[in-house]
Structures are given as structure tokens and as C-alpha cells.
Design a protein around this motif. Structure first.
Motif, mmCIF file in Angstrom:
data_model
loop_
_atom_site.group_PDB
_atom_site.id
_atom_site.type_symbol
_atom_site.label_atom_id
_atom_site.label_comp_id
_atom_site.label_asym_id
_atom_site.label_seq_id
_atom_site.Cartn_x
_atom_site.Cartn_y
_atom_site.Cartn_z
ATOM 1 N N VAL A 1 19.113 -2.139 30.639
ATOM 2 C CA VAL A 1 20.358 -1.526 30.204
ATOM 3 C C VAL A 1 20.992 -2.509 29.230
ATOM 4 N N CYS A 2 21.286 -2.028 28.032
ATOM 5 C CA CYS A 2 21.836 -2.857 26.963
ATOM 6 C C CYS A 2 23.273 -2.415 26.699
ATOM 7 N N PRO A 3 24.240 -3.067 27.339
ATOM 8 C CA PRO A 3 25.619 -2.616 27.198
ATOM 9 C C PRO A 3 26.248 -3.083 25.891
ATOM 10 N N GLY A 4 27.153 -2.263 25.402
ATOM 11 C CA GLY A 4 28.010 -2.668 24.292
ATOM 12 C C GLY A 4 29.173 -3.451 24.880
ATOM 13 N N HIS B 1 35.257 5.285 19.877
ATOM 14 C CA HIS B 1 36.522 4.586 19.578
ATOM 15 C C HIS B 1 37.225 4.040 20.819
ATOM 16 N N ARG B 2 36.446 3.464 21.717
ATOM 17 C CA ARG B 2 37.027 2.833 22.904
ATOM 18 C C ARG B 2 36.040 1.836 23.486
ATOM 19 N N ILE B 3 36.540 1.028 24.406
ATOM 20 C CA ILE B 3 35.711 0.071 25.144
ATOM 21 C C ILE B 3 35.130 0.799 26.355
ATOM 22 N N GLY B 4 33.934 0.428 26.739
ATOM 23 C CA GLY B 4 33.303 1.042 27.898
ATOM 24 C C GLY B 4 33.846 0.513 29.208
ATOM 25 N N LYS B 5 33.635 1.292 30.259
ATOM 26 C CA LYS B 5 34.044 0.915 31.611
ATOM 27 C C LYS B 5 32.795 0.559 32.418
ATOM 28 N N PRO B 6 32.904 -0.384 33.343
ATOM 29 C CA PRO B 6 31.740 -0.770 34.139
ATOM 30 C C PRO B 6 31.044 0.412 34.812
ATOM 31 N N GLU B 7 31.816 1.376 35.295
ATOM 32 C CA GLU B 7 31.199 2.508 35.983
ATOM 33 C C GLU B 7 30.345 3.361 35.044
ATOM 34 N N GLU B 8 30.576 3.235 33.742
ATOM 35 C CA GLU B 8 29.749 3.978 32.789
ATOM 36 C C GLU B 8 28.361 3.345 32.661
ATOM 37 N N CYS B 9 28.247 2.086 32.986
ATOM 38 C CA CYS B 9 26.927 1.436 33.049
ATOM 39 C C CYS B 9 26.303 1.651 34.429
ATOM 40 N N ALA B 10 27.131 1.681 35.444
ATOM 41 C CA ALA B 10 26.632 1.817 36.815
ATOM 42 C C ALA B 10 25.860 3.114 37.001
ATOM 43 N N PHE C 1 33.321 -10.811 32.222
ATOM 44 C CA PHE C 1 32.418 -11.484 31.283
ATOM 45 C C PHE C 1 32.874 -11.288 29.840
ATOM 46 N N ALA C 2 33.362 -10.093 29.518
ATOM 47 C CA ALA C 2 33.767 -9.775 28.145
ATOM 48 C C ALA C 2 35.250 -10.038 27.892
ATOM 49 N N SER C 3 35.957 -10.608 28.851
ATOM 50 C CA SER C 3 37.401 -10.757 28.736
ATOM 51 C C SER C 3 37.830 -11.602 27.528
#
Length: 82
Positions: free
Chosen positions: A14-17, A44-53, A23-25
Motif C-alpha cells: 500500500v503506497c499512501p499519499g 483536494h484533501r488529505i487522506g484519513k488513516p481509515e481510508e488506508c485501513a 508520522f506526517a504531522s
């Protein structure tokens, strides 16, 4: 993936943006950086952890039993690939 397939092991990545995590703070705490990053994503937004989960859960499930050797990009459409 090729080396482990014979043992029934699937290997995917999984390659997150830019995801809003601790970690990205360093990036997400800067309004300027967030504005630049989000202007360069289709959503046009930042991703949420649950979107990777969700994709991780799917890849670990039997529904993904025929998927191996893949890189799944979760970036909101941010251009650029590894």
C-alpha cells in the motif's frame, strides 16, 4: 511476490499519499504545505488513516486471494508514482 507465491504467500504494498497521521504531522501542521499538497490531488484533501485501513483489510482478506505483486496507491489522485 514471485518467490513466495508457491508457498501461498501474497505480497502487496500500500503506497499512501499524504495521510493525516502522526508520522506526517510535520507536513500536515503547516497550512502552506497542506494547501500545496491538496491543490495537487484530484480530491483536494488529505487522506484519513481509515481510508488506508480499508484497502489493507481487503488485501488481507480472501476477496483478494488472486492479488499479489501489486502496489496499491492511496493518494487521492496525487500525481507521481514510485
Amino acid at each position: 511476490a514471485k518467490e513466495l507465491a508457491g508457498d501461498g504467500v501474497r505480497v502487496n504494498a500500500v503506497c499512501p499519499g499524504l495521510i493525516d497521521t502522526r508520522f506526517a504531522s510535520a507536513l500536515t501542521q503547516s497550512e502552506e504545505t497542506v494547501a500545496l499538497a491538496t491543490s495537487n490531488t484530484f480530491l483536494h484533501r488529505i487522506g484519513k488513516p481509515e481510508e488506508c485501513a480499508g484497502i489493507v483489510s481487503f488485501l488481507a482478506s480472501d476477496d483478494a486471494s488472486y492479488i499479489t505483486g501489486e502496489n496499491i496507491v492511496v493518494s487521492g489522485g496525487m500525481p507521481g508514482r514510485l
